[in-house]
Write a protein that holds these residues in place. Structure first.
Motif, PDB file in Angstrom:
ATOM      1  N   ASP A   1     -63.300  42.611  10.303  1.00 62.87           N
ATOM      2  CA  ASP A   1     -64.532  42.463  11.074  1.00 62.87           C
ATOM      3  C   ASP A   1     -65.077  41.044  10.960  1.00 62.87           C
ATOM      4  O   ASP A   1     -65.565  40.465  11.944  1.00 62.87           O
ATOM      5  CB  ASP A   1     -65.581  43.467  10.591  1.00 62.87           C
ATOM      6  N   LEU A   2     -65.012  40.476   9.758  1.00 58.21           N
ATOM      7  CA  LEU A   2     -65.505  39.114   9.571  1.00 58.21           C
ATOM      8  C   LEU A   2     -64.634  38.119  10.332  1.00 58.21           C
ATOM      9  O   LEU A   2     -65.137  37.149  10.905  1.00 58.21           O
ATOM     10  CB  LEU A   2     -65.548  38.764   8.084  1.00 58.21           C
ATOM     11  N   ALA A   3     -63.329  38.345  10.346  1.00 53.01           N
ATOM     12  CA  ALA A   3     -62.437  37.452  11.087  1.00 53.01           C
ATOM     13  C   ALA A   3     -62.785  37.462  12.577  1.00 53.01           C
ATOM     14  O   ALA A   3     -62.828  36.404  13.223  1.00 53.01           O
ATOM     15  CB  ALA A   3     -60.988  37.865  10.875  1.00 53.01           C
ATOM     16  N   GLU A   4     -63.041  38.627  13.132  1.00 51.26           N
ATOM     17  CA  GLU A   4     -63.429  38.700  14.541  1.00 51.26           C
ATOM     18  C   GLU A   4     -64.723  37.938  14.782  1.00 51.26           C
ATOM     19  O   GLU A   4     -64.855  37.202  15.770  1.00 51.26           O
ATOM     20  CB  GLU A   4     -63.594  40.163  14.974  1.00 51.26           C
ATOM     21  N   PHE A   5     -65.687  38.113  13.893  1.00 50.23           N
ATOM     22  CA  PHE A   5     -66.967  37.422  14.022  1.00 50.23           C
ATOM     23  C   PHE A   5     -66.745  35.903  14.014  1.00 50.23           C
ATOM     24  O   PHE A   5     -67.317  35.174  14.825  1.00 50.23           O
ATOM     25  CB  PHE A   5     -67.892  37.834  12.870  1.00 50.23           C
ATOM     26  N   CYS A   6     -65.909  35.431  13.086  1.00 56.25           N
ATOM     27  CA  CYS A   6     -65.657  33.988  12.973  1.00 56.25           C
ATOM     28  C   CYS A   6     -64.969  33.439  14.218  1.00 56.25           C
ATOM     29  O   CYS A   6     -65.405  32.421  14.787  1.00 56.25           O
ATOM     30  CB  CYS A   6     -64.786  33.702  11.747  1.00 56.25           C
ATOM     31  N   ILE A   7     -63.904  34.084  14.655  1.00 56.42           N
ATOM     32  CA  ILE A   7     -63.138  33.554  15.771  1.00 56.42           C
ATOM     33  C   ILE A   7     -63.924  33.651  17.071  1.00 56.42           C
ATOM     34  O   ILE A   7     -63.743  32.835  17.979  1.00 56.42           O
ATOM     35  CB  ILE A   7     -61.769  34.258  15.886  1.00 56.42           C
ATOM     36  N   ASP A   8     -64.835  34.617  17.182  1.00 55.44           N
ATOM     37  CA  ASP A   8     -65.729  34.673  18.338  1.00 55.44           C
ATOM     38  C   ASP A   8     -66.569  33.405  18.462  1.00 55.44           C
ATOM     39  O   ASP A   8     -66.970  33.023  19.566  1.00 55.44           O
ATOM     40  CB  ASP A   8     -66.671  35.878  18.240  1.00 55.44           C
ATOM     41  N   ARG A   9     -66.850  32.766  17.324  1.00 60.63           N
ATOM     42  CA  ARG A   9     -67.705  31.580  17.318  1.00 60.63           C
ATOM     43  C   ARG A   9     -66.918  30.272  17.278  1.00 60.63           C
ATOM     44  O   ARG A   9     -67.495  29.199  17.322  1.00 60.63           O
ATOM     45  CB  ARG A   9     -68.667  31.660  16.115  1.00 60.63           C
ATOM     46  N   LEU A  10     -65.616  30.390  17.213  1.00 58.53           N
ATOM     47  CA  LEU A  10     -64.762  29.206  17.180  1.00 58.53           C
ATOM     48  C   LEU A  10     -64.890  28.453  18.504  1.00 58.53           C
ATOM     49  O   LEU A  10     -64.760  29.034  19.574  1.00 58.53           O
ATOM     50  CB  LEU A  10     -63.319  29.635  16.961  1.00 58.53           C
ATOM     51  N   GLY A  11     -65.168  27.160  18.396  1.00 57.97           N
ATOM     52  CA  GLY A  11     -65.256  26.360  19.606  1.00 57.97           C
ATOM     53  C   GLY A  11     -66.640  26.285  20.207  1.00 57.97           C
ATOM     54  O   GLY A  11     -66.866  25.553  21.166  1.00 57.97           O
ATOM     55  N   ARG A  12     -67.584  27.042  19.664  1.00 60.04           N
ATOM     56  CA  ARG A  12     -68.954  26.922  20.140  1.00 60.04           C
ATOM     57  C   ARG A  12     -69.601  25.667  19.552  1.00 60.04           C
ATOM     58  O   ARG A  12     -68.983  24.908  18.819  1.00 60.04           O
ATOM     59  CB  ARG A  12     -69.776  28.149  19.744  1.00 60.04           C
ATOM     60  N   GLU A  13     -70.882  25.494  19.839  1.00 59.72           N
ATOM     61  CA  GLU A  13     -71.625  24.395  19.241  1.00 59.72           C
ATOM     62  C   GLU A  13     -71.824  24.652  17.748  1.00 59.72           C
ATOM     63  O   GLU A  13     -71.587  25.758  17.260  1.00 59.72           O
ATOM     64  CB  GLU A  13     -72.985  24.249  19.935  1.00 59.72           C
ATOM     65  N   SER A  14     -72.255  23.645  17.026  1.00 53.60           N
ATOM     66  CA  SER A  14     -72.496  23.798  15.589  1.00 53.60           C
ATOM     67  C   SER A  14     -73.540  24.892  15.365  1.00 53.60           C
ATOM     68  O   SER A  14     -74.480  25.060  16.141  1.00 53.60           O
ATOM     69  CB  SER A  14     -72.989  22.483  14.987  1.00 53.60           C
ATOM     70  N   GLY A  15     -73.362  25.631  14.265  1.00 44.20           N
ATOM     71  CA  GLY A  15     -74.308  26.688  13.947  1.00 44.20           C
ATOM     72  C   GLY A  15     -74.016  27.288  12.594  1.00 44.20           C
ATOM     73  O   GLY A  15     -73.011  26.978  11.954  1.00 44.20           O
TER      74      GLY A  15
ATOM     75  N   GLY B   1     -72.926  40.559   7.978  1.00 38.72           N
ATOM     76  CA  GLY B   1     -72.489  41.637   7.094  1.00 38.72           C
ATOM     77  C   GLY B   1     -71.888  42.769   7.907  1.00 38.72           C
ATOM     78  O   GLY B   1     -71.764  42.678   9.135  1.00 38.72           O
ATOM     79  N   GLY B   2     -71.518  43.829   7.226  1.00 40.42           N
ATOM     80  CA  GLY B   2     -70.920  44.976   7.884  1.00 40.42           C
ATOM     81  C   GLY B   2     -71.959  45.850   8.568  1.00 40.42           C
ATOM     82  O   GLY B   2     -73.158  45.544   8.560  1.00 40.42           O
ATOM     83  N   PRO B   3     -71.532  46.975   9.160  1.00 39.36           N
ATOM     84  CA  PRO B   3     -72.447  47.811   9.946  1.00 39.36           C
ATOM     85  C   PRO B   3     -73.410  48.649   9.118  1.00 39.36           C
ATOM     86  O   PRO B   3     -74.410  49.135   9.650  1.00 39.36           O
ATOM     87  CB  PRO B   3     -71.498  48.716  10.736  1.00 39.36           C
TER      88      PRO B   3
END
Length: 292
Positions: free
Chosen positions: A188-202, A207-209
């Protein structure tokens, strides 16, 4: 097709990051100390990297002489899950200097972004692990490279220690165990990270559900192993003498004690995300113990 360099790829989190990048069609270059170990299955169900990696770089990031200056050449983005917890290594050498070395090479190669998997409350910690991570975060924030800093509340892999304690028949809680957190599964964390890959700085706390108190997590662990809950409550007043004693046992004992004790003393709740649930993970850990 973008090329992403993943550092810390053989750890619990790194394996899931590589798997998710591969699944989404990225070209994956990994930095590992041992390809043999990386191609074996990881702990707590983390995947093998066999068949998921396009390019292997075998080197020890803690040894500057082993890191080639071309490491980031041809790389579009860097993702780092590099860090020390229980390993016999100096956090300053890995969490700070190792990541700093990667960032410097990323800047020289003009990569598009650098994503760092950090930890929540990093600037409040007194352990060498937390201080090393905090120092690197400050450098990364000031870098010209677009940066994403992801702060998980805790990993399922770390919470698994409660299952091991429950299997032995007794668990320990600090105080009433009322502090709350929502640990997250590596996938789940990997999906969260890669969803934000390439966006602006942030920067994101995640956490989990499901949100639990530490006491509730202890109960879940005993349910998973099929035993009646038996927890020993350690008074908060003993924390200072325990830390004092650990400080005198050496840097590693001091850092580990401070890192875990401080984590038990505060709430760590991030943005709720994912589909994996801790009780199901505990059941899987308990089952694997019975089969072992």
């Amino acid at each position: 097709m973008e090329t992403v360099l993943v550092a810390g790829a053989t750890g619990y989190m790194g394996r899931y990051l590589v798997s998710e990048l591969h699944r989404r069609g990225y070209r994956v270059r990994v930095l590992v100390r041992s390809r043999e170990r990386a191609e074996q299955s990881g702990e707590f169900g983390a995947p093998s990297l066999r068949g998921l990696v396009d390019e292997w770089v075998v080197a020890d990031v803690g040894d500057a002489s082993e890191i080639d200056g071309d490491l980031c050449h041809g790389v579009d983005r860097v993702v780092s899950a590099l860090g020390v917890t229980r390993q016999r290594a100096d956090p300053w050498d890995i969490d700070f200097r190792g990541n700093l070395r990667l960032l410097s090479l990323a800047e020289e190669a003009a990569v598009a972004s650098f994503l760092y998997v950090n930890v929540m409350h990093v600037h409040e910690g007194t352990s060498m692990v937390m201080r090393s991570k905090a120092a690197f975060v400050e450098v990364l924030r000031r870098s010209a490279v677009t940066s994403q800093i992801v702060n998980p509340s805790g990993y399922f892999s770390d919470a698994s220690e409660f299952v091991h304690m429950a299997h032995r028949g007794i668990a320990f809680e600090l105080g009433a165990g009322a502090q709350r957190l929502n640990p997250i599964h590596g996938a789940d964390l990997a999906e969260f990270c890669i969803d934000r890959l390439g966006r602006e700085s942030g920067e994101w706390n995640v956490g989990g559900p499901d949100v639990y108190t530490f006491h509730e997590i202890v109960d879940l662990a005993f349910v998973a192993v099929g035993k009646r809950p038996r927890a020993v409550r350690v008074p908060v007043r003993v924390v200072r003498p325990v830390v004092w004693a650990a400080d005198r046992l050496g840097p590693r004992a001091s850092s580990l004690t401070r890192f875990f004790v401080e984590g038990l003393r505060r709430d760590s709740i991030g943005e709720r995300t994912g589909t994996h649930h801790l009780d199901e993970h505990f059941d899987a850990v308990a089952l694997s113990r019975r089969k072992a």
